[in-house]
Design an enzyme around this catalytic site. Structure first.
Site, PDB file in Angstrom:
ATOM      1  CD  GLU A 191     -17.307 -14.197 -98.129  1.00 30.02           C
ATOM      2  OE1 GLU A 191     -17.303 -15.418 -98.355  1.00 30.02           O
ATOM      3  OE2 GLU A 191     -16.737 -13.376 -98.862  1.00 30.02           O
ATOM      4  CG  ASP A 213     -22.285 -23.292-100.011  1.00 25.02           C
ATOM      5  OD1 ASP A 213     -22.279 -22.916 -98.839  1.00 25.02           O
ATOM      6  OD2 ASP A 213     -23.209 -23.977-100.514  1.00 25.02           O
ATOM      7  CB  ALA A 229     -16.971 -16.685-101.405  1.00 24.24           C
TER       8      ALA A 229
HETATM    9  N1  COS Z   1     -26.809 -24.457-101.053  1.00 21.96           N
HETATM   10  C1  COS Z   1     -27.966 -24.704-101.707  1.00 21.96           C
HETATM   11  N2  COS Z   1     -29.174 -24.586-101.109  1.00 21.96           N
HETATM   12  C2  COS Z   1     -29.197 -24.199 -99.820  1.00 21.96           C
HETATM   13  C3  COS Z   1     -28.026 -23.918 -99.082  1.00 21.96           C
HETATM   14  C4  COS Z   1     -26.807 -24.074 -99.744  1.00 21.96           C
HETATM   15  N3  COS Z   1     -25.656 -23.861 -99.134  1.00 21.96           N
HETATM   16  N4  COS Z   1     -28.362 -23.561 -97.824  1.00 21.96           N
HETATM   17  C5  COS Z   1     -29.698 -23.615 -97.770  1.00 21.96           C
HETATM   18  N5  COS Z   1     -30.203 -23.989 -98.969  1.00 21.96           N
HETATM   19  C6  COS Z   1     -31.601 -24.180 -99.318  1.00 21.96           C
HETATM   20  C7  COS Z   1     -32.247 -25.204 -98.388  1.00 21.96           C
HETATM   21  O1  COS Z   1     -32.089 -26.518 -98.885  1.00 21.96           O
HETATM   22  C8  COS Z   1     -33.679 -24.770 -98.397  1.00 21.96           C
HETATM   23  O2  COS Z   1     -34.308 -25.227 -99.573  1.00 21.96           O
HETATM   24  P1  COS Z   1     -35.774 -25.907 -99.515  1.00 21.96           P
HETATM   25  O3  COS Z   1     -36.690 -24.753 -99.257  1.00 21.96           O
HETATM   26  O4  COS Z   1     -35.934 -26.550-100.819  1.00 21.96           O
HETATM   27  O5  COS Z   1     -35.723 -26.890 -98.359  1.00 21.96           O
HETATM   28  C9  COS Z   1     -33.605 -23.243 -98.516  1.00 21.96           C
HETATM   29  O6  COS Z   1     -32.328 -22.977 -99.094  1.00 21.96           O
HETATM   30  C10 COS Z   1     -33.710 -22.577 -97.163  1.00 21.96           C
HETATM   31  O7  COS Z   1     -32.709 -23.135 -96.322  1.00 21.96           O
HETATM   32  P2  COS Z   1     -32.759 -23.093 -94.719  1.00 21.96           P
HETATM   33  O8  COS Z   1     -34.145 -23.460 -94.267  1.00 21.96           O
HETATM   34  O9  COS Z   1     -31.603 -23.877 -94.206  1.00 21.96           O
HETATM   35  O10 COS Z   1     -32.567 -21.529 -94.489  1.00 21.96           O
HETATM   36  P3  COS Z   1     -32.409 -20.708 -93.155  1.00 21.96           P
HETATM   37  O11 COS Z   1     -33.211 -19.495 -93.298  1.00 21.96           O
HETATM   38  O12 COS Z   1     -32.578 -21.584 -91.960  1.00 21.96           O
HETATM   39  O13 COS Z   1     -30.889 -20.171 -93.207  1.00 21.96           O
HETATM   40  C11 COS Z   1     -28.505 -20.158 -92.908  1.00 21.96           C
HETATM   41  C12 COS Z   1     -29.798 -20.932 -93.295  1.00 21.96           C
HETATM   42  C13 COS Z   1     -28.426 -19.762 -91.460  1.00 21.96           C
HETATM   43  C14 COS Z   1     -27.413 -21.151 -93.241  1.00 21.96           C
HETATM   44  C15 COS Z   1     -28.356 -18.901 -93.805  1.00 21.96           C
HETATM   45  O14 COS Z   1     -29.322 -17.939 -93.493  1.00 21.96           O
HETATM   46  C16 COS Z   1     -26.976 -18.269 -93.712  1.00 21.96           C
HETATM   47  O15 COS Z   1     -26.021 -18.759 -94.315  1.00 21.96           O
HETATM   48  N6  COS Z   1     -26.825 -17.133 -92.978  1.00 21.96           N
HETATM   49  C17 COS Z   1     -25.605 -16.400 -92.931  1.00 21.96           C
HETATM   50  C18 COS Z   1     -25.621 -15.381 -94.015  1.00 21.96           C
HETATM   51  C19 COS Z   1     -24.278 -14.832 -94.312  1.00 21.96           C
HETATM   52  O16 COS Z   1     -23.339 -15.562 -94.588  1.00 21.96           O
HETATM   53  N7  COS Z   1     -24.204 -13.486 -94.296  1.00 21.96           N
HETATM   54  C20 COS Z   1     -23.055 -12.796 -94.694  1.00 21.96           C
HETATM   55  C21 COS Z   1     -23.385 -12.092 -95.967  1.00 21.96           C
HETATM   56  S1  COS Z   1     -22.055 -11.829 -97.018  1.00 21.96           S
HETATM   57  S2  COS Z   1     -20.759 -10.789 -96.054  1.00 21.96           S
END
Ligand code: COS
Length: 388
Positions: free
Chosen positions: A366, A242, A244
């Protein structure tokens, strides 16, 4: 002609001028060679370190300049104007440093942040695995507590600055049955026993950056390398992203600006049908779209970065919007810049060919832009559920 006024303060203007100068004088002269030879930009890393840039996002008490998301965006935009490959190395060190800054103990911050701020050590971020890309919670790497140590096993894929960085933030499973709540974040140092690197990947673009696998074979690290609390790893990773992602949007803005500048320079010189091609409306309309869309993306990225710096809690939606809009824009603008330049644009003799290749990764790393839409969509659903 008037330009949009973003009301930068004196320090922010200095950051823009410094990074613009670095891009023009240091990066642009070498970018084609670095790209062609897939050469890691160590000389430029030293230049950035000398300019104190690696500490831009780090508080002064840890040796940094105390800037926020907005200052990082200003720097990333200007550096990416020069080369997205080189800038990726810079951005990756911040990505590896954010988890320590945001969730580290004071002792961990004292130990690692001054070296990252000084550019004495590069940092890297290890989340992705061969079977856990968009589905980040599906990671398989494990960390098991054994006496005074954590023992890591598994591997990470496509890690920027792998092998070159000294400090790695690694997300590993500590309690697999708990799903995303079973992941934890660790600091692993180059040289830790059982920690090694795979071969350097060959890439379409950003070829000046290094991308490798990381291997953990009974990698033993002291207990105090856990970041935050056990079970916080997924949240730490998401909060890091978030923080970055607007910077990736800013890189898109800088890259697109560079591509448009090249296209305009060319269109003013290239004569067809007896006049410079910029005189044709077909070309002017493309340039008009480019200029308008770049400015719209810049305004969005700046506004979101500034909003994040006010300390808002839930920034996932805004951060994803900045990355999504500005990097889709960069792909379109760089593609159109090649089109304006026609056959010349397609040749490696002109920089827009590399710019179009470099733009593609901004829509992927990302978090793919499809994932950004998921993040935005889920946030909207939550917001409107609250209102109902
Ligand atoms: N900030 C704080 N908490 C977060 C969050 C965020 N941005 N996103 C999710 N969470 C929390 C959720 O609230 C949830 O918490 P609870 O268990 O208390 O409900 C927990 O984390 C799991 O969240 P969620 O069920 O939404 O997870 P998913 O497995 O469905 O994944 C995505 C969500 C798809 C958004 C995530 O896997 C993602 O961002 N994937 C892309 C990864 C990425 O950017 N890769 C590149 C790597 S770096 S080059």
């Amino acid at each position: 002609m008037a330009e949009v006024n973003y009301f930068l303060n004196e320090e922010q203007q200095m950051i823009v001028e410094l990074t613009r100068q670095l891009a023009r004088e240091k990066i642009i002269p070498v970018r084609a060679r670095l790209d062609e030879q897939e050469e890691f930009p160590w000389d430029l890393v030293k230049d950035f370190a000398q300019a104190d840039l690696f500490g831009l996002f780090i508080p002064e008490e840890y040796g940094g300049l105390g800037g926020g998301c907005f200052e990082m965006c200003l720097a990333l935009e200007q550096l990416a104007y020069g080369c997205v490959g080189v800038t990726t190395t810079y951005a990756a060190s911040a990505l590896g440093g954010y988890p320590i800054l945001l969730f580290g103990s004071d002792e961990q911050k004292q130990r690692y942040l001054p070296d990252i701020a000084a550019g004495a050590k590069l940092a890297a971020f290890g989340l992705t695995e061969s079977t856990a890309g968009s589905d980040a919670a599906a990671i398989q790497t494990t960390a098991v507590e054994e006496g005074d140590y954590w023992v890591l096993n598994g591997s990470k894929q496509w890690i920027t600055s792998g092998g070159e960085a000294e400090i790695y933030t690694i997300i590993a499973m500590t309690d697999r049955h708990k799903g995303p709540r079973g992941a934890s974040a660790f600091i692993v140092e180059k040289g830790d026993p059982g920690f090694s690197f795979g071969k350097k990947e060959k890439k379409m673009g950003i070829r000046a950056s290094s991308t490798t696998e990381l291997f953990f074979d009974n990698c033993k690290i002291p207990k105090d390398r856990l970041l935050g609390r056990r079970g916080m790893g997924f949240i730490i990773a998401m909060r890091t992203l978030d923080q970055a992602r607007p910077g990736i949007g800013a890189m898109g803005v800088g890259l697109a600006q560079a591509a448009m500048d090249e296209a305009i320079l060319f269109a003013r010189q290239r004569v067809q049908f007896g006049q410079p091609v910029i005189a044709f409306q077909a070309i002017q309309h493309m340039l008009a779209d480019m200029a308008t869309e770049i400015e719209a993306a810049r305004a969005l990225v700046y506004a979101i970065a500034r909003t994040i710096d006010t300390g808002i809690k839930d920034m996932a939606k805004l951060s994803a919007m900045a990355k999504l809009f500005a990097t889709d824009m960069a792909m379109k603008v760089t593609t159109d810049a090649v089109q304006v330049m026609g056959g010349h644009g397609y040749m490696a003799d002109y920089p827009v060919e590399k710019m179009m290749r470099d733009a593609k990764i901004l829509q992927i790393y990302e978090g793919t832009n499809q994932i950004q839409k998921n993040v935005i969509g889920q946030a909207l659903n939550k917001e409107y559920a609250k209102k109902a």
